[in-house]
Scaffold this motif. Structure first.
Motif, short mmCIF file in Angstrom:
data_model
loop_
_atom_site.label_atom_id
_atom_site.label_comp_id
_atom_site.label_asym_id
_atom_site.label_seq_id
_atom_site.Cartn_x
_atom_site.Cartn_y
_atom_site.Cartn_z
N GLU A 20 0.83 -1.20 0.00
CA GLU A 20 0.00 0.00 0.00
C GLU A 20 0.87 1.25 0.00
O GLU A 20 2.01 1.23 0.47
CB GLU A 20 -0.91 0.03 1.24
CG GLU A 20 -1.83 -1.17 1.37
CD GLU A 20 -2.49 -1.24 2.72
OE1 GLU A 20 -3.68 -1.58 2.78
OE2 GLU A 20 -1.80 -0.94 3.72
N THR A 49 0.70 5.81 0.44
CA THR A 49 -0.07 6.97 0.86
C THR A 49 0.62 8.24 0.39
O THR A 49 1.86 8.29 0.30
CB THR A 49 -0.24 7.02 2.40
OG1 THR A 49 -1.04 8.15 2.75
CG2 THR A 49 1.11 7.11 3.10
N ASP A 51 0.15 11.02 2.09
CA ASP A 51 0.27 11.85 3.28
C ASP A 51 1.73 12.10 3.61
O ASP A 51 2.59 11.21 3.45
CB ASP A 51 -0.41 11.18 4.47
CG ASP A 51 -1.92 11.09 4.30
OD1 ASP A 51 -2.42 11.64 3.29
OD2 ASP A 51 -2.58 10.47 5.14
N PRO A 56 3.09 9.38 7.77
CA PRO A 56 2.31 8.13 7.70
C PRO A 56 1.78 7.73 9.07
O PRO A 56 2.52 7.60 10.04
CB PRO A 56 3.35 7.12 7.20
CG PRO A 56 4.65 7.63 7.73
CD PRO A 56 4.54 9.14 7.75
N ASP A 78 -4.16 5.78 10.47
CA ASP A 78 -5.40 6.29 9.90
C ASP A 78 -5.17 7.12 8.65
O ASP A 78 -6.08 7.81 8.18
CB ASP A 78 -6.17 7.11 10.93
CG ASP A 78 -5.37 8.32 11.43
OD1 ASP A 78 -4.17 8.41 11.11
OD2 ASP A 78 -5.96 9.17 12.13
N SER A 79 -3.95 7.08 8.09
CA SER A 79 -3.69 7.76 6.81
C SER A 79 -4.51 7.11 5.70
O SER A 79 -5.04 6.00 5.85
CB SER A 79 -2.21 7.72 6.47
OG SER A 79 -1.45 8.48 7.38
N HIS A 80 -4.57 7.81 4.59
CA HIS A 80 -5.33 7.31 3.45
C HIS A 80 -4.43 6.36 2.65
O HIS A 80 -3.77 6.77 1.69
CB HIS A 80 -5.82 8.48 2.58
CG HIS A 80 -6.75 8.07 1.49
ND1 HIS A 80 -7.83 7.23 1.71
CD2 HIS A 80 -6.77 8.36 0.16
CE1 HIS A 80 -8.47 7.04 0.58
NE2 HIS A 80 -7.85 7.70 -0.39
N TRP A 81 -4.42 5.08 3.04
CA TRP A 81 -3.58 4.08 2.39
C TRP A 81 -4.32 3.47 1.21
O TRP A 81 -5.48 3.07 1.33
CB TRP A 81 -3.18 2.98 3.36
CG TRP A 81 -2.25 3.43 4.45
CD1 TRP A 81 -2.58 3.77 5.72
CD2 TRP A 81 -0.84 3.62 4.33
NE1 TRP A 81 -1.46 4.16 6.42
CE2 TRP A 81 -0.37 4.06 5.59
CE3 TRP A 81 0.08 3.45 3.30
CZ2 TRP A 81 0.97 4.33 5.84
CZ3 TRP A 81 1.42 3.71 3.53
CH2 TRP A 81 1.86 4.15 4.79
N LEU A 82 -3.64 3.41 0.06
CA LEU A 82 -4.22 2.86 -1.16
C LEU A 82 -3.44 1.63 -1.59
O LEU A 82 -2.21 1.61 -1.55
CB LEU A 82 -4.19 3.92 -2.28
CG LEU A 82 -4.95 5.21 -1.99
CD1 LEU A 82 -4.72 6.22 -3.11
CD2 LEU A 82 -6.44 4.93 -1.81
N GLU A 83 -4.17 0.60 -2.01
CA GLU A 83 -3.56 -0.71 -2.28
C GLU A 83 -3.17 -0.85 -3.75
O GLU A 83 -3.93 -0.48 -4.65
CB GLU A 83 -4.55 -1.82 -1.92
CG GLU A 83 -4.04 -3.22 -2.12
CD GLU A 83 -5.04 -4.27 -1.65
OE1 GLU A 83 -4.96 -5.42 -2.16
OE2 GLU A 83 -5.90 -3.95 -0.80
N PRO A 133 3.54 8.05 -4.51
CA PRO A 133 3.25 8.07 -3.07
C PRO A 133 4.42 8.63 -2.28
O PRO A 133 5.58 8.56 -2.71
CB PRO A 133 3.00 6.60 -2.74
CG PRO A 133 3.82 5.86 -3.76
CD PRO A 133 3.71 6.67 -5.02
N PRO A 137 6.18 1.64 7.03
CA PRO A 137 6.14 2.70 6.02
C PRO A 137 7.54 3.20 5.69
O PRO A 137 8.34 3.50 6.58
CB PRO A 137 5.30 3.79 6.68
CG PRO A 137 4.42 3.05 7.65
CD PRO A 137 5.26 1.92 8.15
#
Length: 474
Positions: A341, A343, A345, A348, A351-356, A427, A463
């Protein structure tokens, strides 16, 4: 020498040669489309670095003398062109010696790739293609009938593939002896296919019958390859049917297909050969010399096969002329997958906006149904399965993969099904987490539409970011 040739096998040879050429084409096509991210100058395991530390005698390859991404691409695409010429039957339109040289070309070219392919090319079907491809050089063309010695050498390969796989199962995981391995295998195999979910949900008694039938096919039937016809044909046909069953149940690159191809050479179709000349004396001498070489090199594979410490998929010479084979000596009971994943942000957090990131073949999104890719080989996806088994398998290349994702490297992204980040906005951080995957039940599939259910297990890699973060484009 009248005993030297077997005219009744001319159709077997024809089908074998054309089908083998197709597999060569698939192999070279995969190399051409995937090498930059895996082995290129900026790849995860660069060829220049490998040839700098491994001498030519240990891994003979043209790339010891020169390497560039452009040269490798030309090499692989040339291999595709030669393979297409063989599919079209160009070898049959040439003199015998020229046809043999034409078959030698893809063998030499693919050997050069495998010997610098490192972990990306460490699978048994690579050596199997080279071993069978080498024997194909001496099978002749329409000028002569197929030589008996080469036909029996091909049966010798098929025997070792099947019998070796049978022995490694009986000596390995106890579930093969208890007939229970298929309770798990369809769910935990490296790359499930579109029908694997259904195979997994077959009744357990049927799975036990499957395993028992597998033992017969791999431990008894191979011996019958060396018996008179039509028994040998029946044995080869049974192996072909078994391999087609495996084709339906998963994605095993070209392993099943090349096993089918070599089994075709043992089938007597009962049709006489067209008019052919007597085999020239030089050809007889060459074939007999090759047969003697193969028998001599068979010592170590046979010794390994009968050893209690049998190993799978090992080459005993740098040319991969005679090898040992085997598959699934142990079967995983639980499927673990590494989910990668990213992010955008700057800091890290959980609750960050993690994208797979979505891979082409390996399970990811539980709702995404597996696709059929074999005989094409998705090398990164297969290695990601090994990473789920143990981080040690991924140690040589996983860090480089993350680095390429942080750079939005186009060659790496082309290996994936989908990147969640636009090309101009990579990212800031990438992480990896380990999940346990299991097939859903019939009821869960109806209610959710998902074929997988997954549960978080632990962090695989924290991360991570580039040492020098590229500036954002406005």
């Amino acid at each position: 020498m009248e005993w030297f040739t077997a005219p009744d096998y001319w159709l077997s040879r024809l089908l074998f040669q054309r089908a083998l050429a197709v597999i060569y084409l698939v192999a070279f096509l995969g190399a051409a489309l995937q090498f930059r991210a895996l082995l290129g100058e900026r790849g995860m395991l660069p060829i220049p670095r490998f040839v700098g530390r491994v001498p030519f005698r240990h891994a003979p390859s043209v790339f010891h003398f020169h390497y560039s991404d452009r040269f490798f691409a030309a090499w692989a695409w040339t291999g595709c062109a030669v393979s297409l010429a063989l599919v079209a039957g160009l070898d049959s339109r040439l003199p015998l010696w020229a046809g043999m040289l034409l078959w030698l070309v893809p063998w030499v070219m693919y050997l050069s790739i495998v010997n610098v392919g490192q972990t990306w090319y460490s699978f048994g079907w690579e050596s199997l293609l080279l071993e069978i491809g080498f024997l194909a050089v001496f099978l002749g063309n329409d000028e002569v009938a197929p030589p008996i010695m080469v036909l029996f050498l091909l049966r010798w390969v098929l025997f070792r593939v099947e019998f070796g796989a049978g022995l490694i199962k009986m000596r390995g995981d106890a579930c093969w002896r208890k007939l229970t391995c298929l309770y798990y295998h369809h769910e935990t195999q490296p790359m499930p296919g579109p029908l694997s979910w259904f195979f997994h949900h077959l009744p357990r008694p049927f799975h036990r019958v499957e395993v028992a039938a597998n033992h017969v096919t791999q431990l008894v039937v191979p011996v019958l390859l060396f018996t008179p016809q039509p028994i040998a044909t029946a044995a080869a046909s049974l192996m072909i049917l078994t391999q087609l069953w495996l084709v339906l149940s998963g994605n095993f690159s070209w392993l099943n297909w090349i096993t089918i191809v070599v089994a075709l050479s043992a089938v007597d179709f009962g049709t006489g050969a067209p008019d052919v000349s007597d085999a020239p004396r030089w050809y007889e001498v060459v074939v007999l010399a090759v047969a003697a070489l193969v028998l001599w090199l068979s010592y170590h594979p046979v010794r390994n096969m009968i050893s209690r410490r049998q190993v799978m998929n090992r080459s005993f010479d740098p040319l991969h002329l005679v090898n040992t084979y085997g598959a699934f000596g142990s079967v995983s009971r639980v499927r673990y997958e590494v989910v990668v994943e990213g992010t955008a942000d700057d800091v890290p957090r959980e609750d960050s906006h993690w994208l797979e990131y979505e891979f082409k073949g390996k399970p990811g999104d539980p709702r995404r149904w597996p696709r059929q890719f074999a005989p094409y080989h998705l090398r990164l996806d297969w290695l990601m399965w090994f990473a789920g088994l143990s981080p040690a398998y991924a140690a040589p290349w996983f860090g480089a993969l993350v680095e390429r994702l942080l750079e939005n490297d186009p060659d790496t992204l082309r290996l994936l099904h989908r990147s969640p980040f636009p090309a101009d906005a990579p990212p800031r951080f990438v992480r990896a987490r380990l999940f346990r995957y299991r097939y859903t039940t019939w009821r869960e599939l109806r209610e959710t539409g998902a074929c997988w259910e997954r549960t978080y297990v632990r962090e695989f890699m924290p991360p991570s970011r580039l040492a020098t973060v590229p500036a954002r484009r406005s």
